[in-house]
Structures are given as structure tokens and as C-alpha cells.
Design a protein around this motif. Structure first.
Motif, PDB file in Angstrom:
ATOM      1  N   VAL A   1       0.816  -1.218   0.000  1.00  0.00           N
ATOM      2  CA  VAL A   1       0.000   0.000   0.000  1.00  0.00           C
ATOM      3  C   VAL A   1       0.847   1.265   0.000  1.00  0.00           C
ATOM      4  O   VAL A   1       0.371   2.333  -0.363  1.00  0.00           O
ATOM      5  CB  VAL A   1      -1.008   0.022   1.177  1.00  0.00           C
ATOM      6  CG1 VAL A   1      -1.995  -1.113   1.050  1.00  0.00           C
ATOM      7  CG2 VAL A   1      -0.311  -0.021   2.516  1.00  0.00           C
ATOM      8  N   ARG A   2       2.092   1.147   0.383  1.00  0.00           N
ATOM      9  CA  ARG A   2       2.981   2.314   0.373  1.00  0.00           C
ATOM     10  C   ARG A   2       3.386   2.675  -1.055  1.00  0.00           C
ATOM     11  O   ARG A   2       3.422   3.838  -1.431  1.00  0.00           O
ATOM     12  CB  ARG A   2       4.213   2.012   1.239  1.00  0.00           C
ATOM     13  CG  ARG A   2       5.131   3.164   1.496  1.00  0.00           C
ATOM     14  CD  ARG A   2       6.261   2.791   2.452  1.00  0.00           C
ATOM     15  NE  ARG A   2       6.775   1.432   2.299  1.00  0.00           N
ATOM     16  CZ  ARG A   2       7.664   1.042   1.380  1.00  0.00           C
ATOM     17  NH1 ARG A   2       8.145   1.910   0.522  1.00  0.00           N
ATOM     18  NH2 ARG A   2       8.077  -0.208   1.325  1.00  0.00           N
ATOM     19  N   THR A   3       3.681   1.648  -1.877  1.00  0.00           N
ATOM     20  CA  THR A   3       4.139   1.900  -3.245  1.00  0.00           C
ATOM     21  C   THR A   3       3.059   1.661  -4.300  1.00  0.00           C
ATOM     22  O   THR A   3       3.272   1.959  -5.461  1.00  0.00           O
ATOM     23  CB  THR A   3       5.342   0.989  -3.585  1.00  0.00           C
ATOM     24  OG1 THR A   3       4.895  -0.378  -3.558  1.00  0.00           O
ATOM     25  CG2 THR A   3       6.490   1.199  -2.615  1.00  0.00           C
ATOM     26  N   ALA A   4       1.936   1.083  -3.891  1.00  0.00           N
ATOM     27  CA  ALA A   4       0.824   0.723  -4.794  1.00  0.00           C
ATOM     28  C   ALA A   4       1.253  -0.296  -5.849  1.00  0.00           C
ATOM     29  O   ALA A   4       0.727  -0.335  -6.945  1.00  0.00           O
ATOM     30  CB  ALA A   4       0.201   1.954  -5.441  1.00  0.00           C
ATOM     31  N   GLN A   5       2.216  -1.143  -5.497  1.00  0.00           N
ATOM     32  CA  GLN A   5       2.698  -2.185  -6.412  1.00  0.00           C
ATOM     33  C   GLN A   5       2.125  -3.539  -6.010  1.00  0.00           C
ATOM     34  O   GLN A   5       1.946  -3.822  -4.827  1.00  0.00           O
ATOM     35  CB  GLN A   5       4.217  -2.250  -6.401  1.00  0.00           C
ATOM     36  CG  GLN A   5       4.877  -0.992  -6.916  1.00  0.00           C
ATOM     37  CD  GLN A   5       4.517  -0.705  -8.361  1.00  0.00           C
ATOM     38  OE1 GLN A   5       4.639  -1.563  -9.231  1.00  0.00           O
ATOM     39  NE2 GLN A   5       4.049   0.492  -8.621  1.00  0.00           N
ATOM     40  N   ARG A   6       1.877  -4.388  -7.011  1.00  0.00           N
ATOM     41  CA  ARG A   6       1.354  -5.725  -6.776  1.00  0.00           C
ATOM     42  C   ARG A   6       2.389  -6.759  -7.199  1.00  0.00           C
ATOM     43  O   ARG A   6       3.032  -6.625  -8.234  1.00  0.00           O
ATOM     44  CB  ARG A   6       0.084  -5.946  -7.585  1.00  0.00           C
ATOM     45  CG  ARG A   6      -0.561  -7.304  -7.340  1.00  0.00           C
ATOM     46  CD  ARG A   6      -1.751  -7.537  -8.222  1.00  0.00           C
ATOM     47  NE  ARG A   6      -1.262  -8.026  -9.523  1.00  0.00           N
ATOM     48  CZ  ARG A   6      -1.836  -7.750 -10.681  1.00  0.00           C
ATOM     49  NH1 ARG A   6      -2.898  -6.981 -10.735  1.00  0.00           N
ATOM     50  NH2 ARG A   6      -1.341  -8.230 -11.791  1.00  0.00           N
ATOM     51  N   THR A   7       2.518  -7.809  -6.391  1.00  0.00           N
ATOM     52  CA  THR A   7       3.358  -8.954  -6.726  1.00  0.00           C
ATOM     53  C   THR A   7       2.459 -10.177  -6.763  1.00  0.00           C
ATOM     54  O   THR A   7       1.667 -10.400  -5.852  1.00  0.00           O
ATOM     55  CB  THR A   7       4.459  -9.152  -5.664  1.00  0.00           C
ATOM     56  OG1 THR A   7       5.242  -7.966  -5.584  1.00  0.00           O
ATOM     57  CG2 THR A   7       5.348 -10.334  -5.995  1.00  0.00           C
ATOM     58  N   ASP A   8       2.564 -10.975  -7.823  1.00  0.00           N
ATOM     59  CA  ASP A   8       1.752 -12.176  -7.964  1.00  0.00           C
ATOM     60  C   ASP A   8       2.519 -13.395  -7.461  1.00  0.00           C
ATOM     61  O   ASP A   8       3.671 -13.607  -7.834  1.00  0.00           O
ATOM     62  CB  ASP A   8       1.344 -12.383  -9.422  1.00  0.00           C
ATOM     63  CG  ASP A   8       0.412 -11.288  -9.914  1.00  0.00           C
ATOM     64  OD1 ASP A   8      -0.369 -10.767  -9.106  1.00  0.00           O
ATOM     65  OD2 ASP A   8       0.464 -10.962 -11.109  1.00  0.00           O
ATOM     66  N   LEU A   9       1.846 -14.175  -6.627  1.00  0.00           N
ATOM     67  CA  LEU A   9       2.400 -15.405  -6.057  1.00  0.00           C
ATOM     68  C   LEU A   9       1.394 -16.525  -6.306  1.00  0.00           C
ATOM     69  O   LEU A   9       0.360 -16.281  -6.925  1.00  0.00           O
ATOM     70  CB  LEU A   9       2.649 -15.209  -4.555  1.00  0.00           C
ATOM     71  CG  LEU A   9       3.473 -13.980  -4.173  1.00  0.00           C
ATOM     72  CD1 LEU A   9       3.352 -13.692  -2.687  1.00  0.00           C
ATOM     73  CD2 LEU A   9       4.917 -14.193  -4.565  1.00  0.00           C
ATOM     74  N   GLN A  10       1.662 -17.746  -5.813  1.00  0.00           N
ATOM     75  CA  GLN A  10       0.738 -18.855  -6.020  1.00  0.00           C
ATOM     76  C   GLN A  10       0.632 -19.755  -4.813  1.00  0.00           C
ATOM     77  O   GLN A  10       1.626 -19.995  -4.120  1.00  0.00           O
ATOM     78  CB  GLN A  10       1.188 -19.727  -7.191  1.00  0.00           C
ATOM     79  CG  GLN A  10       0.587 -19.349  -8.499  1.00  0.00           C
ATOM     80  CD  GLN A  10       0.795 -20.444  -9.538  1.00  0.00           C
ATOM     81  OE1 GLN A  10       1.693 -21.264  -9.432  1.00  0.00           O
ATOM     82  NE2 GLN A  10      -0.046 -20.444 -10.539  1.00  0.00           N
ATOM     83  N   LEU A  11      -0.588 -20.271  -4.592  1.00  0.00           N
ATOM     84  CA  LEU A  11      -0.807 -21.357  -3.646  1.00  0.00           C
ATOM     85  C   LEU A  11      -0.391 -22.655  -4.324  1.00  0.00           C
ATOM     86  O   LEU A  11      -0.308 -22.719  -5.556  1.00  0.00           O
ATOM     87  CB  LEU A  11      -2.292 -21.451  -3.278  1.00  0.00           C
ATOM     88  CG  LEU A  11      -2.917 -20.257  -2.566  1.00  0.00           C
ATOM     89  CD1 LEU A  11      -4.437 -20.420  -2.513  1.00  0.00           C
ATOM     90  CD2 LEU A  11      -2.348 -20.124  -1.163  1.00  0.00           C
ATOM     91  N   GLY A  12      -0.187 -23.707  -3.548  1.00  0.00           N
ATOM     92  CA  GLY A  12       0.173 -24.999  -4.123  1.00  0.00           C
ATOM     93  C   GLY A  12      -0.949 -25.611  -4.947  1.00  0.00           C
ATOM     94  O   GLY A  12      -0.699 -26.355  -5.887  1.00  0.00           O
ATOM     95  N   THR A  13      -2.191 -25.290  -4.608  1.00  0.00           N
ATOM     96  CA  THR A  13      -3.353 -25.778  -5.341  1.00  0.00           C
ATOM     97  C   THR A  13      -4.451 -24.730  -5.263  1.00  0.00           C
ATOM     98  O   THR A  13      -4.468 -23.917  -4.338  1.00  0.00           O
ATOM     99  CB  THR A  13      -3.837 -27.135  -4.766  1.00  0.00           C
ATOM    100  OG1 THR A  13      -4.875 -27.648  -5.596  1.00  0.00           O
ATOM    101  CG2 THR A  13      -4.348 -27.006  -3.357  1.00  0.00           C
ATOM    102  N   GLY A  14      -5.350 -24.736  -6.224  1.00  0.00           N
ATOM    103  CA  GLY A  14      -6.451 -23.787  -6.200  1.00  0.00           C
ATOM    104  C   GLY A  14      -7.364 -24.050  -5.007  1.00  0.00           C
ATOM    105  O   GLY A  14      -7.689 -25.199  -4.719  1.00  0.00           O
ATOM    106  N   ARG A  15      -7.765 -22.998  -4.298  1.00  0.00           N
ATOM    107  CA  ARG A  15      -8.609 -23.130  -3.105  1.00  0.00           C
ATOM    108  C   ARG A  15      -9.573 -21.959  -3.002  1.00  0.00           C
ATOM    109  O   ARG A  15      -9.267 -20.863  -3.452  1.00  0.00           O
ATOM    110  CB  ARG A  15      -7.778 -23.135  -1.830  1.00  0.00           C
ATOM    111  CG  ARG A  15      -6.832 -24.281  -1.715  1.00  0.00           C
ATOM    112  CD  ARG A  15      -6.152 -24.297  -0.343  1.00  0.00           C
ATOM    113  NE  ARG A  15      -5.431 -25.534  -0.183  1.00  0.00           N
ATOM    114  CZ  ARG A  15      -5.969 -26.669   0.207  1.00  0.00           C
ATOM    115  NH1 ARG A  15      -7.241 -26.722   0.506  1.00  0.00           N
ATOM    116  NH2 ARG A  15      -5.255 -27.761   0.300  1.00  0.00           N
ATOM    117  N   TYR A  16     -10.707 -22.229  -2.363  1.00  0.00           N
ATOM    118  CA  TYR A  16     -11.597 -21.130  -1.975  1.00  0.00           C
ATOM    119  C   TYR A  16     -12.199 -21.438  -0.617  1.00  0.00           C
ATOM    120  O   TYR A  16     -12.078 -22.564  -0.132  1.00  0.00           O
ATOM    121  CB  TYR A  16     -12.647 -20.839  -3.048  1.00  0.00           C
ATOM    122  CG  TYR A  16     -13.856 -21.733  -3.083  1.00  0.00           C
ATOM    123  CD1 TYR A  16     -15.092 -21.248  -2.673  1.00  0.00           C
ATOM    124  CD2 TYR A  16     -13.786 -23.024  -3.552  1.00  0.00           C
ATOM    125  CE1 TYR A  16     -16.220 -22.049  -2.722  1.00  0.00           C
ATOM    126  CE2 TYR A  16     -14.896 -23.824  -3.613  1.00  0.00           C
ATOM    127  CZ  TYR A  16     -16.121 -23.340  -3.195  1.00  0.00           C
ATOM    128  OH  TYR A  16     -17.236 -24.130  -3.246  1.00  0.00           O
TER     129      TYR A  16
END
Length: 85
Positions: free
Chosen positions: A49-64
Motif C-alpha cells: 500500500v505504500r508503493t501501490a505495487q502488486r506482486t503475484d504469487l501462487q498457492l500450491g493448489t487452487g482453493r476457496y
């Protein structure tokens, strides 16, 4: 809002519901969720929120419907449980 409490930074990279969220320091994490066509997402998005930048990462499997918790003393965020697909 007029009080300045709500600020829009960016949209999530993909539309989804039942997302887990947690924050630690200036970082906010959004993980998993179900996409509009019913697929489960592996995506984890980390927003600074300080830089307004997003980094994309991943879970080991899709979950909800998963849970998220921040552990500030260890500077980590954990995601657990939920339904896997």
C-alpha cells in the motif's frame, strides 16, 4: 469517501469470490477464491500500500473458502484450509 478512509489502488488480477485476505505492515494479501466459471484460483496477490505495487504469487493448489492469518512477530501470512479443486 469524504473521510478519506477508502482508497482504491488496483483491481485484483482476476475476478473471484470467497477470497482470503490478511495484512502485515504495508502489505495486504489476497489468496485463492472461486472464479466466475467455478474454477478454484491458486493466485495470491501481495499489494504494497505504500508503493501501490502488486506482486503475484501462487498457492500450491487452487482453493476457496480458505482462512488467512497474519503473524506479525514472524512477519508472515499463512493460508490454510478451504476447499481444493
Amino acid at each position: 469517501t469524504s473521510a478519506g478512509l477508502v482508497r482504491t489502488y488496483k483491481r485484483l488480477s482476476e475476478p473471484r469470490e470467497y477470497v482470503a485476505a490478511a495484512s502485515i505492515g504495508d502489505l495486504v494479501f489476497f489468496a485463492g477464491g472461486r472464479r466466475p466459471k467455478g474454477e478454484f484460483s491458486q493466485r495470491v496477490e501481495m499489494f504494497d500500500v505504500r508503493t501501490a505495487q502488486r506482486t503475484d504469487l501462487q498457492l500450491g493448489t487452487g482453493r476457496y473458502h480458505l482462512a488467512a492469518v497474519a503473524v506479525p512477530s514472524r512477519n508472515i501470512v499463512l493460508f490454510a484450509g478451504g476447499l481444493a479443486g
